[in-house]
Design a protein around this motif. Structure first.
Motif, mmCIF file in Angstrom:
data_model
loop_
_atom_site.group_PDB
_atom_site.id
_atom_site.type_symbol
_atom_site.label_atom_id
_atom_site.label_comp_id
_atom_site.label_asym_id
_atom_site.label_seq_id
_atom_site.Cartn_x
_atom_site.Cartn_y
_atom_site.Cartn_z
ATOM 1 N N MET A 1 0.846 -1.191 0.000
ATOM 2 C CA MET A 1 0.000 0.000 0.000
ATOM 3 C C MET A 1 0.876 1.234 0.000
ATOM 4 O O MET A 1 1.994 1.216 0.520
ATOM 5 C CB MET A 1 -0.923 0.005 1.226
ATOM 6 N N ILE A 2 0.388 2.298 -0.615
ATOM 7 C CA ILE A 2 1.095 3.580 -0.629
ATOM 8 C C ILE A 2 0.467 4.462 0.446
ATOM 9 O O ILE A 2 -0.760 4.613 0.501
ATOM 10 C CB ILE A 2 0.974 4.269 -2.005
ATOM 11 N N ARG A 3 1.292 5.021 1.285
ATOM 12 C CA ARG A 3 0.789 5.854 2.382
ATOM 13 C C ARG A 3 1.793 6.969 2.683
ATOM 14 O O ARG A 3 2.953 6.914 2.256
ATOM 15 C CB ARG A 3 0.548 5.007 3.626
ATOM 16 N N PRO A 4 1.378 7.971 3.461
ATOM 17 C CA PRO A 4 2.312 9.037 3.847
ATOM 18 C C PRO A 4 3.417 8.504 4.760
ATOM 19 O O PRO A 4 3.271 7.471 5.412
ATOM 20 C CB PRO A 4 1.411 10.040 4.590
ATOM 21 N N LEU A 5 4.496 9.235 4.818
ATOM 22 C CA LEU A 5 5.608 8.927 5.707
ATOM 23 C C LEU A 5 5.144 8.942 7.160
ATOM 24 O O LEU A 5 4.399 9.816 7.579
ATOM 25 C CB LEU A 5 6.711 9.976 5.504
ATOM 26 N N GLU A 6 5.609 7.946 7.940
ATOM 27 C CA GLU A 6 5.326 7.881 9.373
ATOM 28 C C GLU A 6 6.638 7.873 10.139
ATOM 29 O O GLU A 6 7.691 7.485 9.604
ATOM 30 C CB GLU A 6 4.525 6.629 9.708
ATOM 31 N N ASP A 7 6.594 8.275 11.389
ATOM 32 C CA ASP A 7 7.810 8.332 12.204
ATOM 33 C C ASP A 7 8.496 6.973 12.292
ATOM 34 O O ASP A 7 9.728 6.886 12.334
ATOM 35 C CB ASP A 7 7.491 8.830 13.616
ATOM 36 N N SER A 8 7.722 5.891 12.303
ATOM 37 C CA SER A 8 8.305 4.552 12.424
ATOM 38 C C SER A 8 9.118 4.154 11.195
ATOM 39 O O SER A 8 9.914 3.218 11.245
ATOM 40 C CB SER A 8 7.205 3.513 12.673
ATOM 41 N N ASP A 9 8.930 4.878 10.076
ATOM 42 C CA ASP A 9 9.681 4.585 8.848
ATOM 43 C C ASP A 9 11.103 5.141 8.891
ATOM 44 O O ASP A 9 11.984 4.652 8.177
ATOM 45 C CB ASP A 9 8.992 5.207 7.619
ATOM 46 N N LEU A 10 11.313 6.165 9.708
ATOM 47 C CA LEU A 10 12.538 6.947 9.613
ATOM 48 C C LEU A 10 13.824 6.144 9.813
ATOM 49 O O LEU A 10 14.810 6.405 9.123
ATOM 50 C CB LEU A 10 12.476 8.133 10.583
ATOM 51 N N PRO A 11 13.888 5.156 10.713
ATOM 52 C CA PRO A 11 15.133 4.392 10.823
ATOM 53 C C PRO A 11 15.439 3.545 9.589
ATOM 54 O O PRO A 11 16.592 3.209 9.329
ATOM 55 C CB PRO A 11 14.887 3.487 12.044
ATOM 56 N N TRP A 12 14.394 3.215 8.804
ATOM 57 C CA TRP A 12 14.584 2.290 7.685
ATOM 58 C C TRP A 12 14.916 2.978 6.365
ATOM 59 O O TRP A 12 15.608 2.413 5.522
ATOM 60 C CB TRP A 12 13.322 1.438 7.500
ATOM 61 N N LEU A 13 14.426 4.188 6.168
ATOM 62 C CA LEU A 13 14.564 4.805 4.847
ATOM 63 C C LEU A 13 16.010 5.108 4.454
ATOM 64 O O LEU A 13 16.373 4.909 3.284
ATOM 65 C CB LEU A 13 13.687 6.056 4.742
ATOM 66 N N PRO A 14 16.875 5.554 5.368
ATOM 67 C CA PRO A 14 18.282 5.698 4.961
ATOM 68 C C PRO A 14 18.899 4.359 4.530
ATOM 69 O O PRO A 14 19.728 4.324 3.625
ATOM 70 C CB PRO A 14 18.967 6.241 6.226
ATOM 71 N N ARG A 15 18.467 3.266 5.144
ATOM 72 C CA ARG A 15 18.991 1.944 4.777
ATOM 73 C C ARG A 15 18.504 1.529 3.389
ATOM 74 O O ARG A 15 19.266 0.969 2.601
ATOM 75 C CB ARG A 15 18.559 0.901 5.817
#
Length: 201
Positions: free
Chosen positions: A49-63
């Motif tokens: 699913m496509i959704r807005p950015l959430e705080d819980s995503d932040l550790p993963w996106l740089p990876r």
């Protein structure tokens, strides 16, 4: 019967008694050091699913960013170029701050982020990265289409992006055209990319 099997046979040769060595003290073994700095979430290739950015995503996106560059990018850039490009996410606080600008969306699979894209400003797709192993499922296409819609809502007539050599073919398939190559520098290393545009109306 078979009592002879229980008896010890005399040695054929005279044996010399040898003192058995004392067992060596066990050598302590330190647990292996596991560097999970770039470990990605364990996700399958099921529905997303496509959704807005959430705080819980932040550790993963740089990876995801670094893994995508060092994975898909290796076919188009040298290892030094990939390393320099990926290093722009080493300062994760700064990278996360960038993600907070404009519109950032995430493709969620199995409850975990597997890809992301950013529109910033309203006329530019700034980032679009898919984790290795998740190509070919239409994730990048939906991310791009969503951001195109956001740009139209904002009144944008022409959408821009700076596409890497990796992404050029994808953006062409989405209706973008190249306006030519340009060279950018990351940590003293030059990388070639394409300035691309798409008319939205």
């Amino acid at each position: 019967m078979f009592d002879w099997l229980r008896r010890k046979r005399p040695p054929r040769h005279r044996s010399i008694p040898v003192a058995e060595p004392e067992p060596a003290a066990p050598i302590p073994v330190a647990p292996p050091v596991v560097d999970d700095t770039d470990r990605l979430p364990d996700i399958g290739a099921g529905p997303f699913m496509i959704r807005p950015l959430e705080d819980s995503d932040l550790p993963w996106l740089p990876r995801i960013f670094r893994a995508a560059i060092k994975g898909q990018g290796a076919d188009f850039y040298t290892s030094a170029q990939c390393d320099a490009w990926a290093a722009t996410a080493e300062d994760e606080a700064q990278f996360v701050a960038r993600l907070g600008e404009g519109v950032t969306i995430v493709a969620e699979l199995d409850g975990k982020p597997g890809a992301f894209a950013q529109l910033y400003p309203d006329d530019t797709i700034e980032m679009l990265y898919v984790a290795p192993g998740l190509g070919g499922y239409g994730i990048a296409t939906l991310l791009c289409q969503y951001l195109e819609d956001e740009a139209r809502i904002a009144g944008t007539a022409t959408l821009h992006t700076a596409a890497s050599l990796v992404a050029k073919k994808f953006f062409e398939s989405m209706g973008f055209r190249s306006e030519g190559e340009e060279s950018v520098e990351r940590y003293g290393v030059a990388l070639t990319r394409h300035k691309m545009v798409k008319a939205l109306r």
